[in-house]
Scaffold this active site. Sequence first.
Site, PDB file in Angstrom:
ATOM      1  CB  CYS A 290       3.610  -2.868  -9.024  1.00  6.82           C
ATOM      2  SG  CYS A 290       3.351  -1.142  -9.367  1.00  6.82           S
TER       3      CYS A 290
ATOM      4  CE  LYS B 171      -1.785   3.657 -16.433  1.00 12.00           C
ATOM      5  NZ  LYS B 171      -2.717   2.965 -15.521  1.00 12.00           N
TER       6      LYS B 171
ATOM      7  N   GLY C 237     -10.302  10.894  -9.075  1.00  7.37           N
ATOM      8  CA  GLY C 237     -10.013   9.876 -10.077  1.00  7.37           C
ATOM      9  C   GLY C 237     -11.205   9.550 -10.948  1.00  7.37           C
TER      10      GLY C 237
ATOM     11  CB  SER D  69      -1.756   8.003 -10.620  1.00  6.64           C
ATOM     12  OG  SER D  69      -1.033   7.291 -11.604  1.00  6.64           O
TER      13      SER D  69
ATOM     14  CG  ASN E  26      -8.333   0.009 -13.112  1.00  9.91           C
ATOM     15  OD1 ASN E  26      -7.257  -0.318 -13.609  1.00  9.91           O
ATOM     16  ND2 ASN E  26      -8.421   0.617 -11.939  1.00  9.91           N
TER      17      ASN E  26
ATOM     18  CB  ILE F 209      -7.138   3.927  -0.469  1.00  7.66           C
ATOM     19  CG1 ILE F 209      -8.529   4.140  -1.065  1.00  7.66           C
ATOM     20  CG2 ILE F 209      -7.149   4.076   1.019  1.00  7.66           C
ATOM     21  CD1 ILE F 209      -9.596   3.183  -0.520  1.00  7.66           C
TER      22      ILE F 209
ATOM     23  CB  THR G 149      -8.218   0.205  -6.993  1.00  6.54           C
ATOM     24  OG1 THR G 149      -7.043  -0.503  -7.394  1.00  6.54           O
ATOM     25  CG2 THR G 149      -8.399   1.412  -7.884  1.00  6.54           C
TER      26      THR G 149
ATOM     27  N   GLY H  86     -13.029   7.843  -4.454  1.00 11.10           N
ATOM     28  CA  GLY H  86     -14.452   8.136  -4.621  1.00 11.10           C
ATOM     29  C   GLY H  86     -14.859   9.582  -4.509  1.00 11.10           C
TER      30      GLY H  86
HETATM   31  C1  LIG Z   1      -8.545   3.338 -14.822  1.00 12.60           C
HETATM   32  C2  LIG Z   1      -7.697   3.543 -13.599  1.00 12.60           C
HETATM   33  C3  LIG Z   1      -6.304   3.509 -13.712  1.00 12.60           C
HETATM   34  C4  LIG Z   1      -5.491   3.683 -12.594  1.00 12.60           C
HETATM   35  N1  LIG Z   1      -4.131   3.684 -12.747  1.00 12.60           N
HETATM   36  C5  LIG Z   1      -3.330   3.915 -11.668  1.00 12.60           C
HETATM   37  C6  LIG Z   1      -1.906   4.011 -11.813  1.00 12.60           C
HETATM   38  O1  LIG Z   1      -1.365   3.943 -12.916  1.00 12.60           O
HETATM   39  N2  LIG Z   1      -1.157   4.210 -10.689  1.00 12.60           N
HETATM   40  C7  LIG Z   1      -1.724   4.346  -9.448  1.00 12.60           C
HETATM   41  O2  LIG Z   1      -1.011   4.541  -8.474  1.00 12.60           O
HETATM   42  N3  LIG Z   1      -3.069   4.292  -9.294  1.00 12.60           N
HETATM   43  C8  LIG Z   1      -3.886   4.079 -10.364  1.00 12.60           C
HETATM   44  N4  LIG Z   1      -5.260   4.049 -10.202  1.00 12.60           N
HETATM   45  C9  LIG Z   1      -5.844   4.270  -8.857  1.00 12.60           C
HETATM   46  C10 LIG Z   1      -6.266   5.722  -8.666  1.00 12.60           C
HETATM   47  O3  LIG Z   1      -5.167   6.596  -8.788  1.00 12.60           O
HETATM   48  C11 LIG Z   1      -6.951   5.942  -7.301  1.00 12.60           C
HETATM   49  O4  LIG Z   1      -6.049   5.588  -6.276  1.00 12.60           O
HETATM   50  C12 LIG Z   1      -8.217   5.125  -7.130  1.00 12.60           C
HETATM   51  O5  LIG Z   1      -8.904   5.017  -8.343  1.00 12.60           O
HETATM   52  C13 LIG Z   1      -9.162   5.705  -6.072  1.00 12.60           C
HETATM   53  O6  LIG Z   1      -9.628   7.006  -6.423  1.00 12.60           O
HETATM   54  P1  LIG Z   1     -11.033   7.283  -7.190  1.00 12.60           P
HETATM   55  O7  LIG Z   1     -12.077   6.490  -6.481  1.00 12.60           O
HETATM   56  O8  LIG Z   1     -11.232   8.755  -7.104  1.00 12.60           O
HETATM   57  O9  LIG Z   1     -10.852   6.808  -8.589  1.00 12.60           O
HETATM   58  C14 LIG Z   1      -6.083   3.882 -11.310  1.00 12.60           C
HETATM   59  C15 LIG Z   1      -7.484   3.914 -11.215  1.00 12.60           C
HETATM   60  C16 LIG Z   1      -8.293   3.758 -12.328  1.00 12.60           C
HETATM   61  C17 LIG Z   1      -9.777   3.814 -12.160  1.00 12.60           C
END
Ligand SMILES: Cc1cc2nc3c(=O)[nH]c(=O)nc-3n(C[C@H](O)[C@H](O)[C@H](O)COP(=O)(O)O)c2cc1C
Lengths: 300, 254
Positions: free
Chosen positions: A128, A44, A263, A20, A68, A189, A191, A242
């Site tokens: 949140c 999103k 992501g 997301s 972010n 997870i 972030t 990741g």
């Molecule tokens: C730019 C950005 C926006 C994100 N927005 C959301 C969000 O709206 N809701 C949510 O639950 N997680 C959000 N995340 C977290 C990601 O869904 C994900 O849990 C996290 O980035 C780890 O995965 P990745 O390392 O593959 O990015 C966001 C991450 C990024 C980088």
Amino acid sequence: MNLSVNIAGVEFKNPVTVASGTFGSGAEYGDFVDLSKLGAVTTKGVANIPWAGNPTPRIAETYGGMMNAVGLQNPGIDVFCKRDIPFLQQQNASIIVNVCGKSEKDYVEVVERLADEDVALLEINVSCPNVKEGGIAFGQDPKALEQITKAVKAKAKQPIVMKLSPNVTDITEMARAAEAGGADALSLINTLTGMKIDIHRRSFAVANKTGGVSGPAIKPIAVRMVYQVANAVKLPLIGMGGIMNYEDAIEFMMAGATMVSVGTANFHNPCVTLEIIEGMKKFMEEKGIEDINEIIGCVK
Amino acid sequence: MSGVKMTAKVRSQEKLASDIYSLVLHAPEIATASKPGQFVSLYSKNGANLLPRPISICEFDTENGTVRLVYRVVGKGTDEFSKLKEGDKIDVMGPLGNGFTLKDKKAILIGGGIGIPPMVELAKWLDCEKSIVLGFRDETFLLDDLEPSGEVYIASEDGKHGVQGNVLDAIREYEIEGDIIYACGPTPMLRAIKEYAIANGIEAQISMEEKMACGIGACLACVCKSKDVDHHTNVNNKRICKDGPVFDAQEVEF
Ligand SMILES: Cc1cc2nc3c(=O)[nH]c(=O)nc-3n(C[C@H](O)[C@H](O)[C@H](O)COP(=O)(O)O)c2cc1C
Ligand SMILES: Cc1cc2nc3c(=O)[nH]c(=O)nc-3n(C[C@H](O)[C@H](O)[C@H](O)COP(=O)(O)OP(=O)(O)OC[C@H]3O[C@@H](n4cnc5c(N)ncnc54)[C@H](O)[C@@H]3O)c2cc1C
Ligand code: FES
């Protein structure tokens, strides 16, 4: 060869979805990826009303990842239902809606609004800040997490996936709280809270001062947490953090995830999700794996 | 359409000034789809630098299928790109963003520093009376590329080239007039241009900059504040990578 997996009674054609917030509602990435080929599109975070998000700069690159603080900017559930759901349906995509809110009431409003929509799962982002509880995230307090899970579950028509925050001492305590509240599945997870300082400007790299770190730099932590949670609760898991290639995706599944979300990798390669699905098929062929479900949690 | 992602072959690389480079890529799919003011995303080969680097298209040549980028080395990515040699490969996505809306009005093209490159292609496309105003820190670059397209006026911080001061000092000094401004450069310069355009009752199209992650409008990293509620985001934010980078100065607040 079978790639389909099942989460809380919902069948997905393969285990790969997007994380997301990294993929919008799919419209932009639709130019690069046939959305119907994904296990699902996770959208999103959407709230009951539009959120303007944080000031800029909202992101910064970090070694092997990024930070972010977009601040959950979203157009609100009305526009989402009118525009984004019909678009994804038209693309024959399976939809997981990520929901955010500042209070129990906000979450419940969104979930009720989605009751009659053709949505596979609801993913509840509990990272949140809980405005009523002085801003500590719902996902950082087991009681608050159990309570919000119960409240959402009571109104939800679709299965609910509680998305866990890694910014806690013991992730299994949170997983158990969500299970006790009636969650149908868990995703993890989100972030990891981080900080970056621009030494030339003597300022924070993102306007919010802190931001959520994602990308390959956090992967070992994510795999560890998925493994711990898989061994602490009975719920199916969606693993992320990741994932850059099919090897990473398989690793999460072996640790205990039924599905995986990709992501930050989308920013590096907009076609990465389909490449991961193809890579998984190749891996299964090479290793003589008939059914992808065989590998879920196979490493004990 | 968000452009294409492809692996491009380097046609040439040239150093234009101390830290300014000109890179020509063979990317026919991008060249044929480009408009002045659009940009591309360049990808580092080093997995530690995951995010694409947005760089404006300085020139494109549909016949030869090439795209020219002119950039300043400021960090890890641009340093890596500056070492590319003829025949090397690099991943690139584009063209991205909206580009300038060309109007048939007496034009002032303003480029500040590393905002100058997109003016090269724009100047070739604008078939009208035009003045080109450039602001430099110290060393000049791209003058030979711009002079054939129109009258060029220069300002530099140290006064070594043209007027001492900024681009607006040059506009006042040389009494340059126009009915529309096309500008790209640092934010303080764009802010001053917006004020100038309002004071003179003329249109200004400005190209904005922000940190980007996806480069295609999906992640909401690169927003700027907009005067009105944006139709896509449903809040007072526009995405620079998708709805921009070029905006009517009056529709954005910065
Ligand atoms: C730019 C950005 C926006 C994100 N927005 C959301 C969000 O709206 N809701 C949510 O639950 N997680 C959000 N995340 C977290 C990601 O869904 C994900 O849990 C996290 O980035 C780890 O995965 P990745 O390392 O593959 O990015 C966001 C991450 C990024 C980088
Ligand atoms: C639409 C647009 C067009 C641009 N056109 C040009 C151009 O034609 N020539 C040119 O020299 N520069 C241009 N820039 C700026 C250029 O993107 C940055 O200088 C470049 O990304 C720096 O990368 P780096 O790895 O060398 O620096 P690092 O500091 O190592 O980069 C770290 C991260 O910050 C980002 N970043 C750093 N500075 C900027 C910046 N000013 N704007 C956006 N992101 C930044 C990088 O992309 C990367 O993700 C443009 C920026 C935008 C938004
Ligand atoms: S960089 Fe993702 S929306 Fe602009």
